[in-house]
Motif scaffolding. Structure first.
Motif, mmCIF file in Angstrom:
data_model
loop_
_atom_site.group_PDB
_atom_site.id
_atom_site.type_symbol
_atom_site.label_atom_id
_atom_site.label_comp_id
_atom_site.label_asym_id
_atom_site.label_seq_id
_atom_site.Cartn_x
_atom_site.Cartn_y
_atom_site.Cartn_z
ATOM 1 N N TRP A 200 -59.551 -2.174 -92.029
ATOM 2 C CA TRP A 200 -58.297 -2.393 -92.755
ATOM 3 C C TRP A 200 -57.921 -1.224 -93.667
ATOM 4 C CZ3 TRP A 200 -58.688 -8.116 -94.900
ATOM 5 C CH2 TRP A 200 -58.734 -9.004 -93.812
ATOM 6 N N PHE A 201 -58.869 -0.347 -93.952
ATOM 7 C CA PHE A 201 -58.642 0.671 -94.982
ATOM 8 C C PHE A 201 -58.819 2.085 -94.425
ATOM 9 C CE2 PHE A 201 -60.916 -3.054 -96.841
ATOM 10 C CZ PHE A 201 -59.802 -3.670 -97.403
ATOM 11 N N THR A 202 -58.135 3.021 -95.066
ATOM 12 C CA THR A 202 -58.300 4.425 -94.710
ATOM 13 C C THR A 202 -58.288 5.258 -95.989
ATOM 14 O OG1 THR A 202 -57.421 6.254 -93.396
ATOM 15 C CG2 THR A 202 -55.799 4.794 -94.412
ATOM 16 N N ARG A 203 -59.112 6.283 -96.017
ATOM 17 C CA ARG A 203 -59.159 7.164 -97.191
ATOM 18 C C ARG A 203 -58.139 8.271 -96.999
ATOM 19 N NH1 ARG A 203 -64.630 10.259 -98.800
ATOM 20 N NH2 ARG A 203 -63.982 11.497 -96.992
ATOM 21 N N ILE A 204 -57.172 8.347 -97.902
ATOM 22 C CA ILE A 204 -56.111 9.350 -97.759
ATOM 23 C C ILE A 204 -56.434 10.630 -98.521
ATOM 24 C CG2 ILE A 204 -54.325 7.635 -97.298
ATOM 25 C CD1 ILE A 204 -53.443 7.917 -100.220
ATOM 26 N N LYS A 205 -57.289 10.521 -99.501
ATOM 27 C CA LYS A 205 -57.830 11.686 -100.193
ATOM 28 C C LYS A 205 -59.086 11.234 -100.918
ATOM 29 C CE LYS A 205 -54.848 11.224 -104.301
ATOM 30 N NZ LYS A 205 -53.870 11.925 -105.158
ATOM 31 N N ARG A 206 -59.772 12.150 -101.517
ATOM 32 C CA ARG A 206 -61.053 11.824 -102.123
ATOM 33 C C ARG A 206 -60.907 10.686 -103.147
ATOM 34 N NH1 ARG A 206 -65.253 16.015 -105.143
ATOM 35 N NH2 ARG A 206 -66.921 14.467 -105.478
ATOM 36 N N GLY A 207 -61.604 9.572 -102.862
ATOM 37 C CA GLY A 207 -61.640 8.453 -103.795
ATOM 38 C C GLY A 207 -60.401 7.591 -103.826
ATOM 39 N N VAL A 208 -59.455 7.803 -102.922
ATOM 40 C CA VAL A 208 -58.220 7.008 -102.908
ATOM 41 C C VAL A 208 -58.031 6.419 -101.513
ATOM 42 C CG1 VAL A 208 -55.720 7.009 -103.223
ATOM 43 C CG2 VAL A 208 -57.162 8.417 -104.708
ATOM 44 N N TYR A 209 -57.722 5.134 -101.478
ATOM 45 C CA TYR A 209 -57.624 4.425 -100.202
ATOM 46 C C TYR A 209 -56.261 3.760 -100.036
ATOM 47 C CZ TYR A 209 -62.678 4.996 -99.934
ATOM 48 O OH TYR A 209 -63.941 5.524 -99.882
ATOM 49 N N ALA A 210 -55.876 3.613 -98.762
ATOM 50 C CA ALA A 210 -54.619 2.941 -98.420
ATOM 51 C C ALA A 210 -54.901 1.896 -97.344
ATOM 52 C CB ALA A 210 -53.594 3.952 -97.928
ATOM 53 N N LEU A 211 -53.909 1.059 -97.097
ATOM 54 C CA LEU A 211 -54.028 0.001 -96.094
ATOM 55 C C LEU A 211 -53.609 0.542 -94.728
ATOM 56 C CD1 LEU A 211 -54.736 -3.049 -95.993
ATOM 57 C CD2 LEU A 211 -52.302 -3.521 -96.292
ATOM 58 N N THR A 212 -54.353 0.205 -93.695
ATOM 59 C CA THR A 212 -54.018 0.629 -92.334
ATOM 60 C C THR A 212 -53.036 -0.365 -91.707
ATOM 61 O OG1 THR A 212 -55.808 -0.649 -91.323
ATOM 62 C CG2 THR A 212 -56.334 1.598 -92.050
#
Length: 259
Positions: A206-218
């Motif tokens: 369900w999740f993806t890391r868009i940059k170091r230490g920050v996540y978004a919803l897939t």
């Protein structure tokens, strides 16, 4: 030609068990007041009940015999499945829990062999609970980690709502509502303390890391989240109750989600 297995009866177990207790100095008698085998030495009375299989009927019968003596055994043919299997360990636990003894009888090509597997003994419930206190703690932790009751007890082969999955739903709801967030910001909005682990393991995708230490919803997360509107509303309401003016940029609502 392969020989058919010999069918065994309760009476086939009598002789080896009788011989064992006679060898231990007991007087042994068969069929005394509906007891399959009785043995006595001074004031010590032993009762043994036979059955071809371990059954509820046999356990009830043995439990009733405990009204007459603490020394009650159940006797069955030795099972063909492995005695270190979970199934057998569960059987052993039940026998011990009922404070019964267990006798196993095997039938080689000649004669019969008796094995005294468990001796009757008091069961220490307090010691058992102390030994299993971590498992008890995990049950309570799981219960306290859930919101609402979304499972039907007794269900088989159905998806179970766990505290872990609710933690995933909570994080997904927050990411959907507020946009990309770091684990710290998620926790500030009420997310589970396991947020970092859930995001890094990403069990459901369900999740993806868009940059170091920050996540978004897939997209998968967006789609799956639609199945839990009640939980989403609950977690967003809970998050809004925790927001303070100092939350900063990461605490602002996602403009796209607000439209």
């Amino acid at each position: 030609m392969k020989q058919k297995p010999v069918k065994r009866y309760e009476a086939d177990m009598y002789a080896p068990i009788r011989d064992y207790f006679v060898g231990q100095g007991y007087e042994v008698f068969g069929e005394v007041n509906h007891c399959d085998l009785t043995a006595i030495k001074e004031d010590e009375l032993i009762i043994v009940e036979f059955k071809r299989n371990l059954s509820v009927e046999l356990l009830i019968q043995a439990a009733k015999r405990q009204r007459f003596t603490d020394h009650v055994y159940v006797a069955i043919p030795k099972p063909k499945y492995k005695l270190f299997s979970k199934k057998w360990q569960d059987v052993v636990y039940l026998i011990r829990r009922l404070e019964l003894g267990l006798i196993l009888v095997s039938f080689p090509k000649k004669g019969a062999v008796m094995e005294l597997s468990i001796a009757p003994a008091p069961f220490d419930r307090e010691r058992s609970k102390q030994f299993n206190k971590r498992k008890r703690a995990r049950i309570i932790q799981e219960m306290r980690g859930r919101y609402g009751d979304y499972n039907v007890g007794g269900s088989n082969q159905t998806k179970i709502m766990t505290a872990y999955k609710q933690g995933c739903i909570q994080i997904a709801a927050l990411l959907q509502h507020y946009g990309p967030l770091a684990p710290k910001a998620l926790k500030e909005k009420g997310a589970t303390d396991k947020a970092s682990s859930i995001l890094s393991k990403n069990y459901y995708g369900w999740f993806t890391r868009i940059k170091r230490g920050v996540y978004a919803l897939t997209p998968t997360g967006e789609k799956e989240l639609a199945a839990y509107p009640e939980l989403v509303d609950h977690y967003i309401s809970m998050a809004e109750d925790t927001i303070s003016p100092s939350d900063g940029e990461m605490g602002q609502s996602n403009p796209a989600a607000a439209q």
